[in-house]
Design an enzyme around this catalytic site. Structure first.
Site, PDB file in Angstrom:
ATOM      1  N   TYR A 195     -21.886  11.583 -13.598  1.00 49.70           N
ATOM      2  CA  TYR A 195     -22.639  10.345 -13.826  1.00 49.70           C
ATOM      3  C   TYR A 195     -23.634  10.172 -12.693  1.00 49.70           C
ATOM      4  CZ  TYR A 195     -23.333   5.237 -13.410  1.00 49.70           C
ATOM      5  OH  TYR A 195     -23.862   3.988 -13.240  1.00 49.70           O
ATOM      6  N   GLU A 274     -22.042  -1.336 -18.359  1.00 47.10           N
ATOM      7  CA  GLU A 274     -23.478  -1.286 -18.679  1.00 47.10           C
ATOM      8  C   GLU A 274     -23.808  -1.970 -20.005  1.00 47.10           C
ATOM      9  OE1 GLU A 274     -25.416  -0.383 -16.432  1.00 47.10           O
ATOM     10  OE2 GLU A 274     -24.017   0.632 -15.083  1.00 47.10           O
TER      11      GLU A 274
END
Length: 369
Positions: A195, A274
């Site tokens: 990530y 997110e």
């Protein structure tokens, strides 16, 4: 050799103030009168505790890079190191490459000890003067180059001493995790993923609030993108009270960030952070560049972004993360120059972060004992 070459874009943080490099010309009178000298370390002496075993006067002076050289591992005349049981570090001329390291200021009284550590009299290493570059100036430093090097991989223990992920104090200096190609089998079998993040999740304590498996993998840049701040459809963030970070395509620009290796079990939590299901961000795969290779990583881009400045608190978290992970200093300066909305109200998330940071510092102190 690339398997063992390391990524080292270094800056100092938290335990070592960022002003260190800015004050790089301080105490120059000590050097001018010959009472101290500058030593550029790139191997096991990156670790303060290792260097100070025999050289107690060593203090961090700044971080710098040596241009047109590369890092290599081997043994003098092929004689395996009895201390490290494997190849040890050296540098060799290589146009276009660079080696990052730490400049230490040391008393002349430690010079003989340092030469002895590098086996200068036995001919294992030769002391040389090199010019290393900081963001402000070039410095002339002493360093050491192995003679008659026969290439050999380092032992895990030698690699560990140079690796920040296992030494919290060193990580505060911004040393990048050097095993960037290690544990690739975990990714191949689908148990972990990479990530890449550049806004508030740069800060370890912020990301690990909800994603405990996250560990620093390396630092990398995303080319042809720029950092932007805003809100999804103009709806101000209740968490941060201002614009939050995203990236957008911008040929010629670049965004620096941290690559985290995370367990697949944290993927859902990361998507939830997110607001993927709500359509705030969309997950995308991007290719980010290190000095040795490109990596395919997951990241997030805001949908329907309406530009808005971030709150001071949000920007503070970003800057702390950039410092913690050693992003290039010119990029850190760029982050600090971002204009905020000057919000002064309370933010519950900051209290959470303060607790996490205190907990992290206590752990660092325990680990250093």
């Amino acid at each position: 050799m690339s398997l063992f070459h390391f990524l080292l874009f270094l800056v100092l943080i938290l335990l070592v103030p960022l002003s260190s490099e800015e004050s790089v010309m301080d105490n120059s009178s000590d050097r001018q009168n010959g009472s101290t000298f500058l030593y550029f370390a790139y191997g096991s002496n990156l670790l303060k505790e290792r260097l100070q075993l025999k050289n107690p006067s060593a203090t961090v002076y700044c971080v710098a890079k040596l241009k047109d050289y590369k890092l290599a591992f081997g043994n003098h005349k092929g004689l395996a190191s009895q201390r490290w049981h494997g190849g040890v570090g050296t540098i060799e001329h290589s146009p276009g490459d660079e080696v990052w390291g730490v400049v230490w200021r040391m008393n002349m009284s430690d010079l003989e000890s340092l030469d002895r550590q590098e086996n200068v009299k036995m001919g294992t290493y030769s002391p040389v003067e090199v010019n290393v570059a900081t963001s402000r100036q070039d410095l002339s430093c002493r360093t050491y180059i192995m003679n008659s090097c026969v290439y050999a991989p380092p032992s895990p223990q030698y690699l560990q001493v140079r690796s920040p992920a296992r030494f919290n104090k060193s990580q505060k200096y911004g040393f990048y995790q050097e095993s960037v190609m290690d544990n690739s089998s975990d990714r191949q079998n689908g148990s972990t993923f990479l990530y890449w993040q550049q806004p508030s999740n740069l800060l370890k304590e912020r990301l690990q609030l909800k994603n405990p498996s996250a560990t620093v993998y390396c630092v990398a840049k995303l080319k042809d993108y720029k950092l932007a701040f805003g809100n999804h459809k103009g709806l101000a963030s209740q968490r941060w009270h201002g614009g939050v970070g995203t990236i957008e395509h911008s040929p010629g620009d670049e965004v620096w960030g941290v690559v985290w290796r995370m367990n697949m079990s944290d993927l859902e939590s990361l998507d939830r952070q997110e607001n993927v299901k709500m359509g705030t961000y969309s997950p995308v795969e991007v290719n980010v560049a290190t000095s040795r290779q490109d990596l395919s990583c997951r990241t997030y881009i805001m949908n329907s972004c309406v530009y808005a400045p971030p709150s001071p608190q949000y920007l503070q978290v970003i800057v702390m993360g950039a410092e913690q992970n050693g992003l290039p200093e010119d990029y850190q300066d760029k982050l600090r120059s971002i204009q905020t909305n000057k919000y002064e109200g309370p933010l519950p998330v900051m209290k959470e972060l303060e607790k996490a940071l205190k907990k992290s510092k206590r752990k660092d102190r325990r680990d250093s004992v």
